[in-house]
Design a protein around this motif. Structure first.
Motif, PDB file in Angstrom:
ATOM      1  N   ASN A  12      38.186 -24.087 -27.720  1.00 50.09           N
ATOM      2  CA  ASN A  12      37.283 -23.773 -26.615  1.00 50.09           C
ATOM      3  C   ASN A  12      35.856 -23.944 -27.133  1.00 50.09           C
ATOM      4  O   ASN A  12      35.510 -23.415 -28.192  1.00 50.09           O
TER       5      ASN A  12
ATOM      6  N   VAL B  49      32.810 -14.503 -24.811  1.00 53.41           N
ATOM      7  CA  VAL B  49      34.250 -14.777 -24.906  1.00 53.41           C
ATOM      8  C   VAL B  49      35.042 -13.696 -24.181  1.00 53.41           C
ATOM      9  O   VAL B  49      36.004 -13.980 -23.454  1.00 53.41           O
TER      10      VAL B  49
ATOM     11  N   VAL C 162      34.687 -14.221 -20.403  1.00 47.45           N
ATOM     12  CA  VAL C 162      35.480 -15.349 -19.912  1.00 47.45           C
ATOM     13  C   VAL C 162      36.929 -14.926 -19.700  1.00 47.45           C
ATOM     14  O   VAL C 162      37.566 -15.303 -18.708  1.00 47.45           O
ATOM     15  N   LYS C 163      37.450 -14.137 -20.614  1.00 47.36           N
ATOM     16  CA  LYS C 163      38.852 -13.723 -20.526  1.00 47.36           C
ATOM     17  C   LYS C 163      39.122 -12.809 -19.336  1.00 47.36           C
ATOM     18  O   LYS C 163      40.270 -12.540 -19.010  1.00 47.36           O
TER      19      LYS C 163
ATOM     20  N   LEU D 251      40.661 -18.352 -14.977  1.00 43.59           N
ATOM     21  CA  LEU D 251      41.680 -18.569 -16.000  1.00 43.59           C
ATOM     22  C   LEU D 251      43.046 -18.033 -15.581  1.00 43.59           C
ATOM     23  O   LEU D 251      44.033 -18.254 -16.279  1.00 43.59           O
TER      24      LEU D 251
ATOM     25  N   ARG E 184      45.465 -14.996 -18.000  1.00 42.54           N
ATOM     26  CA  ARG E 184      44.156 -15.363 -18.546  1.00 42.54           C
ATOM     27  C   ARG E 184      44.186 -15.452 -20.064  1.00 42.54           C
ATOM     28  O   ARG E 184      43.601 -16.361 -20.663  1.00 42.54           O
ATOM     29  N   ASP E 185      44.883 -14.517 -20.696  1.00 35.63           N
ATOM     30  CA  ASP E 185      45.000 -14.551 -22.155  1.00 35.63           C
ATOM     31  C   ASP E 185      45.725 -15.809 -22.616  1.00 35.63           C
ATOM     32  O   ASP E 185      45.336 -16.444 -23.599  1.00 35.63           O
TER      33      ASP E 185
ATOM     34  N   TRP F  20      43.414 -18.862 -22.163  1.00 33.72           N
ATOM     35  CA  TRP F  20      42.380 -18.937 -23.205  1.00 33.72           C
ATOM     36  C   TRP F  20      42.990 -19.370 -24.533  1.00 33.72           C
ATOM     37  O   TRP F  20      42.396 -20.153 -25.259  1.00 33.72           O
TER      38      TRP F  20
ATOM     39  N   GLY G 294      43.506 -22.921 -24.488  1.00 30.93           N
ATOM     40  CA  GLY G 294      42.195 -23.496 -24.757  1.00 30.93           C
ATOM     41  C   GLY G 294      41.892 -24.776 -24.010  1.00 30.93           C
ATOM     42  O   GLY G 294      42.434 -25.071 -22.952  1.00 30.93           O
TER      43      GLY G 294
ATOM     44  N   TYR H  15      38.831 -25.336 -22.991  1.00 32.30           N
ATOM     45  CA  TYR H  15      37.763 -25.033 -22.038  1.00 32.30           C
ATOM     46  C   TYR H  15      36.385 -25.338 -22.633  1.00 32.30           C
ATOM     47  O   TYR H  15      36.149 -25.189 -23.831  1.00 32.30           O
TER      48      TYR H  15
END
Length: 853
Positions: free
Chosen positions: A72, A325, A328-329, A334, A341-342, A345, A348, A350
């Motif tokens: 990311n 970070v 974003v999560k 996401l 979402r986890d 992320w 990746g 992103y």
């Protein structure tokens, strides 16, 4: 769990196929493989039922290559342009397309691992039989146990799926299952490989394999491996470099190129791959000879991956990176659940455009390094600067004096705690904000219709009755003022500039404490600990709540924005792995207080900088600014929050360990004490922001905001106490008897009031009225008169003790012996028994005339 821990089972070639061959026999194996479609031919119907085929048919048929975890990339702004400043990933991988991978790598993979890759249907019968023979003969050699690249891809996919499970226990169990060498596992691997071969093209399978494979030292995929071991791209590798990378896959712990002790093992396997590449005519004799003659030390250029927020570009950007970070999560782009979402992320790919201004943040970090020593040993000193864009809520800076370090044991100059943010984002519980919280009492005062020119009592006094959520609340509280000797009446504007505690207690006593709290909450203010509500005790108006600096910066940005508060934003935009724009944090703004209220508050707080507690904070560029200082009772927490019409900045410094060490008593080693440098530090922090975000003047408040609904104290001088009481009542004010004072007026006559006549007061305010006791006489005007006439006039009004000074004033020849001056002075009040001293004119030299009597 780390790949280094879980990859140990891959250090030996898989040998289960030998046992598998012994289990089914060569002829049965051959028939089975033909039946299930291992050869390029389509599987035939009417399979003979055997126990082996029954086991095989019960296994799953398909597996997805799926999305692989990638890097990311985070971007900030520098000079108005987007710049890369951090790479954050769960696995160090940069996925490539087929055409982006060098032919040398493709050839090394096929020639070294699976020579018939282009011909078989996912499982190579010839290699399996040869592996079985090898096993019976005593070993599988370097063939890898007959596993094709497709079968290896299956195993890697299973291992990757294991690493994505939520708990360590689940990850370990699934990883061991994916790598165990049992017959059922080998059968499953074969069948899934056949399914892959049917679903995906050869190019897709080869690309997937080269992108997913683990190459040791926390490196995944050929691109990351090339960058890590050679500091170059996988698009252009020499034969030796390509073969060395592929030499790692069978034993990533013992053949990776991160340590020179692995070079010999890597070279041995590399040379086997090079021989195969030459035999398959993918290398000329000259290329082969040159590659064989080289040593890993000749081409390894080990480059540490610069990933994670600790490696982010820009002085002091690490804490913002960490915060971004986490934000974003939480974003719905996401996924709809936190688990989704986890996972997204972790997978990746992103590209995150943040709001950070790299240059402004670096400048603030340097300012903190200068004035808030991170190596201070006399106390646990923390400091932070946070700037928020007015009108958007975009976070421009997030700097602190300590360096970023997430290690369990970090040096004293570093910390894992982000002082700027709430506990849920890696901060503490916040810090007591002191008098910066007074702005919410000021705003509520104005919302209630009061004005800035209204006068309030600034003398420390006790208040026992308060209004709390519409109900009377009883409790004695008498706050002290910060500066000794502060007392008397103040306009609200002046009380704000000077931050007079008692004056704000007087204001709060006329308001509802719950409404003051609500005004703060409407501007986004909350406790740094999300499990704690803001308190609304009387003392809270002076800033006893623990609040994060970013929260206060955003609140003041809302005031600067004519009362429209915008939630802080760290993310401008997200792009997914396909380059699709997903958007950023939505701009979320609301009108928290009326524009006229905010404008009046700004007007009052401009006085803090121009002539109050923040003198010295004004930037030299002349930008119009407002602000409010804050100091806790023990001066262990020091604040200054202020704003232009474009950017708000919060500055905090204080004890981070709960100590009450007074920052007014500790030198910063530069220009005074830590607390004393507050205004200058804020000025230096705000100056570059004024240049980057030029600001215009604030809108002036209307006259009604200055006057409010206050009433003017009437002039009751000379009236009787009864008449004065009536006049005050008619004006909506309360009469307080101040008692009789020595005066020349008739006893019982009003001499003065406090506040004085003409002052603006809230309706219902008290006015103290003082009357004369009639004990004094007004000294008449006797200068210029003869001594005889002056004495007679003084005796006439009641002064019996008249004296003549032995000193004479200089005369002009015509006025000698006449009165030059009187003490006490003319028209002053003096007791009847007072001695009145007359000074006469003498000659031109001030000498006594001869004929004066």
């Amino acid at each position: 769990m780390s790949a280094q821990k879980t990859s140990a089972s891959r250090t030996k070639p898989v040998s289960a196929v030998g046992a598998f061959v012994g289990f089914v026999g060569f002829s049965v194996l051959a028939g089975l493989l033909v039946t299930i479609g291992v050869t390029p031919a389509i599987a035939v119907a009417g399979v003979t039922t055997t126990s082996t085929i029954g086991v095989f048919e019960s296994l799953p048929e398909y597996i997805e290559i799926g999305d692989l975890p990638q890097r990311n990339e985070l971007y900030a702004y520098q000079g108005g342009k987007s710049v890369h400043f951090a790479t954050v990933y769960d696995q160090n991988r940069q996925e490539l397309q087929y055409d982006q991978i060098s032919d040398q790598l493709k050839n090394a993979a096929i020639d070294g691992e699976d020579k018939r890759f282009w011909d078989h249907g996912g499982v190579d019968m010839t290699s399996l039989v040869r592996a079985g023979v090898g096993s019976v003969a005593g070993g599988l050699g370097e063939s890898g146990g007959g596993s094709t690249l497709t079968m290896q891809l299956v195993r890697n996919i299973k291992m990757q799926q294991a690493l994505e499970l939520p708990t360590e226990k689940e990850r370990l169990k699934a990883y061991n299952e994916a790598t165990e060498t049992t017959i059922p596992r080998k059968l499953e691997e074969m069948k899934l490989a056949i399914g892959l071969a049917k679903k995906y093209s050869k190019k897709e399978i080869l690309t997937g394999y080269l992108n997913i494979a683990y190459f040791g030292d926390q490196t995944y995929g050929v691109q990351a491996a090339a960058q890590h071991y050679y500091n170059k791209s996988a698009t252009d590798l020499t034969p030796a470099e390509a073969a060395s990378i592929l030499a790692i896959v069978q034993s990533p712990n013992t053949r990776n190129l991160a340590s020179e002790k692995n070079y010999a093992a890597n070279q041995a396997r590399r040379d086997v791959i090079l021989k195969s590449m030459y035999a398959q005519k993918h290398l000329t004799k000259e290329q082969y000879d040159q590659a064989i003659a080289s040593k890993p030390a000749d081409y390894v250029r080990l480059t540490e991956p610069t990933q994670g927020c600790k490696a982010s570009v820009g002085d002091g950007s690490q804490f913002f990176c960490d915060y971004a970070v986490q934000v974003v999560k939480e974003m719905s782009q996401l996924g709809s659940t936190q688990k989704e979402r986890d996972t997204a992320w972790r997978n990746g790919g992103y590209t995150i455009q943040t709001t950070l201004d790299i240059d402004a943040n670096a400048s603030q970090k340097q300012t903190l390094n200068t004035y808030d020593n991170k190596a201070e040993t006399r106390l646990k000193l923390g400091a932070a600067l946070d700037s928020v864009e007015v009108g958007t809520g975009r976070i421009l800076t997030m700097a602190q004096n300590k360096d970023y370090d997430q290690a369990l044991k970090s040096p004293p100059t570093s910390t894992s705690i982000n002082y700027s943010v709430d506990k849920k984002y890696g901060g503490g519980i916040g810090f007591q904000v002191g008098s910066t919280y007074k702005v919410f009492t000021l705003l509520e005062w104005l919302k209630a219709g009061h004005g800035l020119n209204e006068v309030v009592n600034g003398t420390p006094h006790n208040t026992s009755v308060w209004t709390h959520c519409g109900e009377p609340s009883y409790g004695n509280w008498a706050p002290k003022n910060d500066s000794p000797g502060e007392k008397g009446n103040y306009t609200v504007a002046r009380a704000t500039a000077l931050s007079v505690n008692a004056a704000f207690a007087s204001m709060a006593a006329k308001l509802d404490l719950c409404e003051i709290k609500k005004t703060a909450e409407d501007l986004g203010v909350h406790s740094g600990d999300d499990k704690t509500e803001l308190n609304s005790y009387p003392s809270s108006i002076l800033g006893t709540n623990n609040i994060a600096p970013l929260t206060m910066a955003a609140a003041y940005a809302g005031i600067a924005n004519n009362g429209t508060f915008c939630e802080p934003i760290a993310i401008d935009n997200i792009k997914d792995a396909d380059g699709k724009d997903l958007g950023g944090q939505p701009k979320s703004c609301k009108q928290a207080v009326d524009p006229s209220v905010a404008q009046a508050a700004v007007y009052a707080m401009k006085g803090t900088i121009s002539g109050g507690t923040a003198v010295g904070a004004q930037t030299y560029d002349g930008t119009e600014l407002f602000g409010k200082t804050g100091t806790t009772d023990d001066a262990d927490q020091i604040w200054l929050v202020g704003s232009s019409s474009r950017v708000a900045t919060a500055y905090w410094q204080g004890n981070t360990d709960g100590s009450k060490l007074n920052l007014r008593h500790y030198s910063n080693g530069v220009n005074g004490t830590y607390a004393g440098a507050r205004a200058g530090v804020w000025r230096e922090a705000q100056t570059p922001l004024n240049a980057a975000y030029p600001a215009g003047p604030f809108q002036a408040p209307d006259s009604s905001s200055l006057r409010g609904n206050g009433v003017t104290v009437p002039d009751v001088s000379g009236k009787s106490a009864a008449d004065a009481k009536a006049a005050l009542a008619a004006a909506g004010l309360n009469y307080v008897d101040g008692g009789a004072q020595p005066g020349a007026e008739k006893a019982g006559t009003v001499t003065s009031t406090s506040p004085s006549s003409g002052s603006l007061l809230s309706k219902g305010s008290s006015v103290t009225v003082y009357t004369s006791d009639g004990s004094q006489i007004v000294v008449p005007s006797v200068p210029g008169k003869s001594l005889e006439d002056a004495r007679a006039q003084l005796n006439e009004v009641g002064f019996t003790n008249v004296d003549v000074s032995g000193d004479y004033a200089k005369g002009n020849g015509d006025n000698q012996c006449r009165v030059a001056a009187v003490d006490p002075g003319v028209h002053t009040n003096a007791g009847k028994d007072s001695t009145i001293t007359l000074t006469l004119y003498g000659d031109k030299n001030g000498k006594a005339p001869k004929d004066c009597k």
